[in-house]
Enzyme design. Structure first.
Site, mmCIF file in Angstrom:
data_model
loop_
_atom_site.group_PDB
_atom_site.id
_atom_site.type_symbol
_atom_site.label_atom_id
_atom_site.label_comp_id
_atom_site.label_asym_id
_atom_site.label_seq_id
_atom_site.Cartn_x
_atom_site.Cartn_y
_atom_site.Cartn_z
ATOM 1 N N TRP A 1 0.827 -1.206 0.000
ATOM 2 C CA TRP A 1 0.000 0.000 0.000
ATOM 3 C C TRP A 1 0.866 1.264 0.000
ATOM 4 C CZ3 TRP A 1 -4.697 -0.502 -1.473
ATOM 5 C CH2 TRP A 1 -5.444 -1.642 -1.149
ATOM 6 N N TYR A 2 2.001 1.214 0.697
ATOM 7 C CA TYR A 2 2.904 2.366 0.708
ATOM 8 C C TYR A 2 3.477 2.602 -0.690
ATOM 9 C CZ TYR A 2 7.047 5.181 1.603
ATOM 10 O OH TYR A 2 8.001 6.159 1.562
ATOM 11 N N HIS A 3 3.969 1.540 -1.323
ATOM 12 C CA HIS A 3 4.548 1.676 -2.664
ATOM 13 C C HIS A 3 3.493 2.129 -3.672
ATOM 14 C CE1 HIS A 3 8.577 0.143 -1.903
ATOM 15 N NE2 HIS A 3 8.032 -0.769 -1.110
ATOM 16 N N SER B 1 1.049 4.140 -3.183
ATOM 17 C CA SER B 1 0.868 5.587 -3.052
ATOM 18 C C SER B 1 2.037 6.335 -3.692
ATOM 19 C CB SER B 1 0.714 5.974 -1.580
ATOM 20 O OG SER B 1 1.927 5.791 -0.862
#
Length: 538
Positions: free
Chosen positions: A432-434, A436
């Site tokens: 989920w971080y990547h 974004s």
């Protein structure tokens, strides 16, 4: 019996005989005068040979009454009523507020908010001499109809009460306009103490700042303002934390402790977990230093170093951070601090309006906002994923959208989006971080195409590292999401790598990013994307 009256308040004169007024001049009877004495009772005097003598007596009595202290006070009150009674409430409140010199900054901010949002819309245009208990009661009923919270109702009523009582003391009202008014009944509820399970959940929620505040409040029993003023120098022993200041949650400025004098402090027990969190979420410096340095979170280092570098190059720099301590060192170096929350549209709009109003232009925007939450895609909640996207994508692009109109009008500008290379490469447990960061890279590319005709450069610059140092705020998130179950072994391996010395050596120091962003390019447009640094600067 006929009488002749003089001006109002002067009394009258007459003759107590059968002759008409036309014969008084030739009548042998004495003139009599009648007037109100100082106590208000009627006084009658006789023995005046001529009308002029009677008039002279009434005139002297009238002048004596006018010169008396009681009459002067009454006259002064009449003048006040005439002057202030016709004022609108907003005008009177402005004068009243100017005299409240004892109010602290936070109280002034709270007062302004209550006046602007609750009191002025209801009674701001009303003339002061028209207030009565019915008007005040209708004000309370209006707040009730608008579903205003009881606490706010109580505070707004108290402020209105203070202003109206001030007017009553001036003599604007014969009877108090608050007479028999039933004020809002606010009964503060008892504080809710979270359970151990709720505390564990809180420690895995929010960004680094929130995590640090939660840890200090739960571990050391600090108020939220005291926790926001975290300082490594306050660790006076391995198990003792010294509370010496707080961040005022209204003004966002450092202040003395509540209910204590300047310089007073208190020592509280410091659990090992809390001590480790403070040390991990702040830059390392010797604990025995005598230099008073406030904590600056790692995610703010690039932005703070860049702001300081741009200021050194002659730029007028506004440094925006969510909390007051976010730019403490840069502020001391000359950067203008600006409180801004990229998850709050109104906060961003207010900040941009303030800059444009003060300077008339914005030449460079450096977007350094970021939020990291780890865990397997399957395990991380949709709400947490959405929150991360709102900060890393919507917040950054939203800030760019607010500055573009100004840059278009001035036919030039530069937008620098700082994204770790996590926007081009990926690692396990960071889906989920990547996502974004990939989205931020793509939006930057499209934004560059759209704004190029207006002379606006959009640049992506990335620290040459994964950008995913495992801070204590991410540890519980990763552990809570994937520490157990199917992805537990993978989560342990990811944590080991992120905490490794090899990963630490790949980190670019903030100074490298600062130099790259601040580097002027007068003869050529900047590259659309650059990766900066690889390990410590030499």
């Amino acid at each position: 019996m006929a009488t002749k009256r003089l001006a109002r308040g002067m009394g009258s004169f007459f003759k107590d005989c059968e002759h008409p007024t036309s014969r008084w001049a030739k009548c042998p009877h004495f003139y009599k005068v009648r007037y109100r004495g100082p106590a208000g009772s009627q006084v009658e005097e006789s023995g005046f040979l001529t009308s002029d003598a009677a008039i002279d007596r009434l005139t002297s009595v009238y002048k004596a009454k006018k010169a008396s202290p009681a009459n002067q006070a009454s006259q002064a009150q009449s003048e006040r009523i005439e002057k202030y009674g016709q004022l609108r409430f907003r005008e009177y409140a402005t004068e009243w507020k100017a005299g409240q010199r004892h109010l602290g900054p936070a109280t002034v901010v709270s007062l302004d908010s209550l006046l602007q949002h609750h009191i002025y819309p209801a009674v701001g245009s009303r003339r002061m001499n028209t207030f009565d208990p019915k008007v005040v009661d209708n004000f309370i009923r209006t707040m009730e109809r608008n579903s205003v919270g009881l606490a706010t109702q109580s505070n707004a009523y108290d402020k209105l009460k203070s202003i109206l009582l001030d007017a009553h003391h001036l003599g604007l009202f014969e009877d108090s306009p608050l007479l028999d008014v039933s004020p809002p009944q606010y009964d503060p509820k008892r504080a809710v103490i979270p359970s151990p399970e709720e505390l564990r959940a809180l420690r895995g929620t929010g960004d680094d700042v929130f995590q640090l505040v939660v840890e200090l409040m739960s571990g050391c029993g600090l108020r939220n303002g005291e926790a926001a003023a975290v300082n490594l120098s306050n660790i006076v022993a391995d198990d003792v934390y010294r509370v010496s200041e707080q961040v005022n949650q209204v003004t966002k400025q450092y202040d003395r402790l509540k209910h204590r004098k300047v310089g007073e402090y208190r020592d509280v027990p410091l659990p090992r977990r809390t001590k480790n969190t403070i040390e991990s979420l702040t830059p390392a410096w010797p604990h025995d230093t005598r230099t008073h340095r406030r904590a600056t979170l790692p995610r703010l280092q690039n932005g703070e170093a860049t702001a300081t570098k741009l200021h050194e190059l002659g730029y007028l720099v506004y440094g925006a951070a969510r909390y007051a301590h976010g730019l403490a060192d840069a502020s001391a170096a000359g950067v203008i601090p600006l409180t801004m929350d990229v998850s709050d549209d109104e906060s961003m709009q207010t900040g941009i309006r303030r800059i444009v109003a003060a300077t008339g232009r914005i030449d460079v925007l450096v977007n350094n906002t970021g939020y990291g939450s780890y865990g397997a895609v399957e395990d991380v909640s949709i709400n947490e994923a959405r929150h991360q996207a709102e900060i890393n994508v919507s917040g950054a692009v939203g800030l760019a959208r607010l500055t573009i109109p100004c840059m278009c009008e001035q036919r030039g500008g530069k937008i620098v989006n700082v994204t770790p290379v996590g926007g081009r490469f990926h690692s396990p447990q960071g889906g989920w971080y990547h996502a974004s960061k990939f989205a931020m890279e793509a939006l930057s590319d499209y934004l560059r195409l759209e704004t190029k005709p207006f002379g606006i450069d959009v640049v992506i610059t990335s620290p040459a590292t994964s950008g995913h140092r495992a801070t204590p705020s991410r540890l519980p998130k990763l552990h809570a999401a994937s520490g157990t179950g199917s992805y537990a072994a993978q989560a342990v391996a990811v944590l080991a790598e992120l905490n490794s010395e090899a990963n630490a050596r790949r980190e670019s120091p903030p100074s490298v990013m600062a130099k790259a962003i601040a580097r002027p390019s007068p003869h050529a447009s900047p590259r659309s994307a650059t990766s900066q640094g690889s390990g410590p600067a030499h």
